[in-house]
Design an enzyme around this catalytic site. Structure first.
Site, PDB file in Angstrom:
ATOM      1  N   ARG A  60       0.838  -1.218   0.000  1.00  0.00           N
ATOM      2  CA  ARG A  60       0.000   0.000   0.000  1.00  0.00           C
ATOM      3  C   ARG A  60       0.868   1.262   0.000  1.00  0.00           C
ATOM      4  NH1 ARG A  60      -1.884   2.311   4.361  1.00  0.00           N
ATOM      5  NH2 ARG A  60      -2.116   0.384   5.540  1.00  0.00           N
ATOM      6  N   TYR A 113     -17.012  14.177 -15.921  1.00  0.00           N
ATOM      7  CA  TYR A 113     -17.390  12.774 -15.776  1.00  0.00           C
ATOM      8  C   TYR A 113     -18.420  12.710 -14.637  1.00  0.00           C
ATOM      9  CZ  TYR A 113     -16.854   7.789 -14.917  1.00  0.00           C
ATOM     10  OH  TYR A 113     -17.087   6.464 -14.739  1.00  0.00           O
ATOM     11  N   ASP A 185      -8.494  16.819 -15.566  1.00  0.00           N
ATOM     12  CA  ASP A 185      -8.760  15.420 -15.895  1.00  0.00           C
ATOM     13  C   ASP A 185      -8.409  15.263 -17.378  1.00  0.00           C
ATOM     14  OD1 ASP A 185      -9.831  12.968 -16.664  1.00  0.00           O
ATOM     15  OD2 ASP A 185     -11.512  13.086 -15.261  1.00  0.00           O
ATOM     16  N   LYS A 210      -9.137   3.901 -19.456  1.00  0.00           N
ATOM     17  CA  LYS A 210      -9.508   4.349 -20.788  1.00  0.00           C
ATOM     18  C   LYS A 210      -8.317   4.214 -21.746  1.00  0.00           C
ATOM     19  CE  LYS A 210     -13.176   5.060 -18.415  1.00  0.00           C
ATOM     20  NZ  LYS A 210     -13.550   6.339 -17.864  1.00  0.00           N
TER      21      LYS A 210
HETATM   22  C1  LIG Z   1     -13.920   6.869 -16.612  1.00  0.00           C
HETATM   23  C2  LIG Z   1     -13.572   8.224 -16.215  1.00  0.00           C
HETATM   24  C3  LIG Z   1     -13.266   8.542 -14.880  1.00  0.00           C
HETATM   25  C4  LIG Z   1     -13.357   7.536 -13.768  1.00  0.00           C
HETATM   26  O1  LIG Z   1     -12.487   6.476 -13.931  1.00  0.00           O
HETATM   27  P1  LIG Z   1     -12.720   4.974 -13.388  1.00  0.00           P
HETATM   28  O2  LIG Z   1     -11.487   4.294 -13.805  1.00  0.00           O
HETATM   29  O3  LIG Z   1     -13.972   4.458 -14.042  1.00  0.00           O
HETATM   30  O4  LIG Z   1     -12.899   5.060 -11.912  1.00  0.00           O
HETATM   31  C5  LIG Z   1     -12.893   9.841 -14.604  1.00  0.00           C
HETATM   32  N1  LIG Z   1     -12.825  10.786 -15.572  1.00  0.00           N
HETATM   33  C6  LIG Z   1     -13.121  10.513 -16.854  1.00  0.00           C
HETATM   34  C7  LIG Z   1     -13.025  11.585 -17.867  1.00  0.00           C
HETATM   35  C8  LIG Z   1     -13.496   9.233 -17.218  1.00  0.00           C
HETATM   36  O5  LIG Z   1     -13.797   8.978 -18.502  1.00  0.00           O
END
Ligand SMILES: *Cc1c(COP(=O)(O)O)cnc(C)c1O
Length: 395
Positions: A60, A113, A185, A210
């Site tokens: 961790r 998101y 983000d 992603k």
């Molecule tokens: C999918 C996504 C998230 C969250 O990510 P997870 O891996 O599903 O927890 C945050 N921001 C954006 C732009 C996303 O597409």
């Protein structure tokens, strides 16, 4: 951080973060599937805990396989250091926990998101945190919302699912002047197409689920910081709250990452063709894709991104009903949420990814009922267009 002359992103994507290990010289990084690490002596254990010696203690707190991924991501985003997290949402919540104290205020992009927004409105409100989610593509609107207790400016560009862009450099100037932390983000662009830290952002987050992993088979996240101070604060919070990554997960993401540029370039080439084709179809009312000259921020895309990427949103003349018929009739495109994988995915944000956002707020954020989101993959573009065409003909 590794210290050497700067190489091109394509090279860093393949080589950064790992060198053949001194023990076995394996070209692929070993998976240190362990929860804990043995100390050489009681004295060494104490020195590690006191921070007087560098080394691994407990997964961790740090693990060599996870560190390899973190070093690669820090290099790709040109940051001081990176932290790998259990999911993209663990990255988002760690940022909120680290920088929003009781009664703090934040400003965020309206079309964030979904859960990045909902967690503030349903969970952080319990600690008195408040937020304004606004159209951050209008810089003057951001400045109007800044208050004495505003700590964070959290933007997503391109935004999900509207594909609206926010000017990162302008936001960085604003954040400096008002002493805010600017978080971007960068999931939609990936570090291959956009590097917010180079444009003045303080912290970048990614859902590794992603584009970076890119194969729709792992969930993960990351936080990359501009400075040692920001990194240390985030690391402390992440280690305590425990939203850390697992070594096997890190290995899979690192494996996916190595082809990021190949996947992003191919998907982008496909998306450019599909967006132009959609725009030419009589059934299509509108197309939002930063690569089209019709996109209101096409120039900003050229200024702050290396390319428009492979996310498209569009609406049909027949509205919601026609959209449903389209997504129920595609055969090659998969009806699923998520994005950035090698396969093309199609979904309806208003009833799926953004279902948790209140109806009135959705409308304000531009997440209309007729909006269909396409995450274009790496298939042959002719097959994708043929699939969309046969589905359009069934409307
Ligand atoms: C999918 C996504 C998230 C969250 O990510 P997870 O891996 O599903 O927890 C945050 N921001 C954006 C732009 C996303 O597409």
């Amino acid at each position: 951080m590794e210290n050497r002359t700067k190489r091109r992103p394509e090279t860093e994507i393949i080589h950064s973060g790992y060198h053949p290990d001194p023990f076995a010289r394996s070209v692929s990084p070993p998976i240190y599937q362990t929860s804990t690490f043995a100390f050489e002596s009681a004295e060494q254990g104490a020195a590690l805990f006191a921070g007087k010696e560098k080394g691994f203690i407990y997964t961790r707190l740090g693990n060599p396989t996870i560190l390899a991924l973190e070093q690669a991501l820090a290099t790709l985003e040109n940051g001081y250091a990176a932290l790998a997290t259990a999911s993209g949402m663990a990255a988002v919540s760690t940022v909120y926990l680290a920088f929003l104290e009781k009664d703090a205020h934040m400003i965020g992009t309206a079309a964030l998101y979904g859960p990045s927004r909902t967690i503030i409105e349903t969970e952080f409100v319990r600690y008195g945190v408040s937020a304004d989610f606004i159209d951050t593509s209008r810089i003057e609107e951001i400045e109007k919302r800044i208050k004495g207790n505003t700590r964070l400016l959290f933007i997503e560009t391109p935004a999900n699912p509207t594909m609206a862009l926010t000017d990162i450099k302008a936001c960085a100037g604003l954040a400096r002047r008002h002493n805010l932390i600017l978080v971007v983000d960068n999931t939609f662009a990936s570090p291959f197409l956009q590097n917010p830290l180079e444009l003045g952002a303080d912290v970048v987050i990614h859902s590794l689920t992603k584009f970076i992993n890119g194969h729709s088979d792992v969930v993960g996240g990351a936080i990359i910081s501009r400075s040692e101070q920001l990194h240390n604060r985030l690391q402390k919070v992440l280690r305590m709250h425990g939203g850390t990554m697992d070594p096997h997960q890190a290995w899979l993401v690192l494996r996916g990452l190595r082809t990021l540029h190949l996947r992003v370039e191919k998907a982008q080439e496909n998306a450019r063709k599909i967006a132009a084709w959609l725009e030419s179809r009589p059934e299509v009312a509108w197309v939002n894709y930063p690569g089209l000259s019709s996109h209101p921020q096409h120039r900003l895309m050229e200024k702050q991104m290396r390319g428009p990427g492979s996310m498209i949103s569009f609406g049909l003349n027949g509205g919601y009903e026609a959209g449903l018929r389209l997504i129920n009739n595609v055969k090659l495109c998969t009806l699923a949420v998520s994005l950035g994988g090698i396969e093309t995915l199609i979904q309806h944000p208003a009833s799926m990814t953004h279902a948790s956002v209140p109806a009135e707020e959705k409308e304000k954020a531009g997440i209309t009922d007729d909006l269909i989101r396409l995450s274009v993959g790496c298939e042959a573009v002719e097959d994708l267009i043929a699939d969309l065409e046969q589905a359009l003909e069934k409307i």
